[in-house]
Design a protein around this motif. Structure first.
Motif, mmCIF file in Angstrom:
data_model
loop_
_atom_site.group_PDB
_atom_site.id
_atom_site.type_symbol
_atom_site.label_atom_id
_atom_site.label_comp_id
_atom_site.label_asym_id
_atom_site.label_seq_id
_atom_site.Cartn_x
_atom_site.Cartn_y
_atom_site.Cartn_z
ATOM 1 N N TYR A 17 4.196 2.107 5.247
ATOM 2 C CA TYR A 17 4.408 2.528 4.051
ATOM 3 C C TYR A 17 5.989 2.391 4.098
ATOM 4 N N GLU A 48 -3.352 9.077 2.441
ATOM 5 C CA GLU A 48 -3.713 8.461 3.850
ATOM 6 C C GLU A 48 -3.280 9.437 5.049
ATOM 7 N N PHE A 61 -0.816 1.277 5.994
ATOM 8 C CA PHE A 61 -1.940 1.037 5.171
ATOM 9 C C PHE A 61 -2.926 -0.118 5.747
ATOM 10 N N GLY A 65 -2.952 -1.777 1.874
ATOM 11 C CA GLY A 65 -1.460 -2.672 2.200
ATOM 12 C C GLY A 65 -1.817 -4.129 1.859
#
Length: 182
Positions: A17, A48, A61, A65
């Motif tokens: 992140y 998440e 992610f 991601g």
């Protein structure tokens, strides 16, 4: 994807992140675009983190991601800004039904992250056995929509369609955006 002897490995792209935040902050976007993109990623990151029981700063992610999700989110933020949209309203969100295979196994639709992101957002029942709303799409609408309702009274000025890659027998796989003036 590669092998070590008889063992096959699939390397999925993982992005932290904090790395995505740094990427967005360093890209030189105007403030409204940057802030919108950061809010959307934060919504996904918090979901998440909640699911995995970890703080936002430690979230990595998986599917979300991927580069295409980053482009979708930043693209949405850029479009909202460039089109000078003041208010966003959405119909209830169709999530689909059935099961989906994610990194952690087979789960019911909507996937855990999608459902967490859509807390407080009206969802719509569907008999289509497929994931109709991804975590990325859920976060975009959850952050941007100020109201969930049938199509409001307005003077329509523009209409846009975005088509998905999956084909359904009796249901178009499209997202429709209607821009207008109330």
């Amino acid at each position: 994807h590669h092998s070590h002897g008889n063992v096959q490995h699939h390397h999925h792209e993982h992005r932290a992140y904090k790395d995505i935040v740094a990427l967005i902050e360093g890209a030189g976007f105007v403030e409204p675009v940057k802030n919108t993109a950061l809010k959307i990623f934060k919504r996904i990151g918090e979901a998440e983190g909640h699911i995995h029981g970890i703080p936002l700063e430690k979230v990595h992610f998986h599917e979300v991601g991927a580069v295409d999700s980053i482009i979708d989110i930043i693209g949405a933020a850029i479009l909202i800004h460039q089109l000078e949209i003041d208010v966003i309203k959405s119909s209830p969100i169709p999530v689909g039904t059935g099961r989906i295979h994610i990194d952690h196994g087979i789960y019911p639709v909507p996937a855990p992250a999608t459902l967490e992101i859509l807390k407080g957002v009206p969802i719509e029942q569907s008999d289509i056995r497929f994931e109709l709303t991804t975590p990325t799409g859920a976060a975009i609408v959850a952050v941007l929509a100020e109201e969930y309702c049938p199509i409001p009274s307005m003077k329509v000025t523009s209409i846009g369609y975005g088509a998905g890659t999956k084909t359904f027998k009796n249901h178009p796989n499209v997202l429709r955006v209607v821009i207008g003036e109330e």
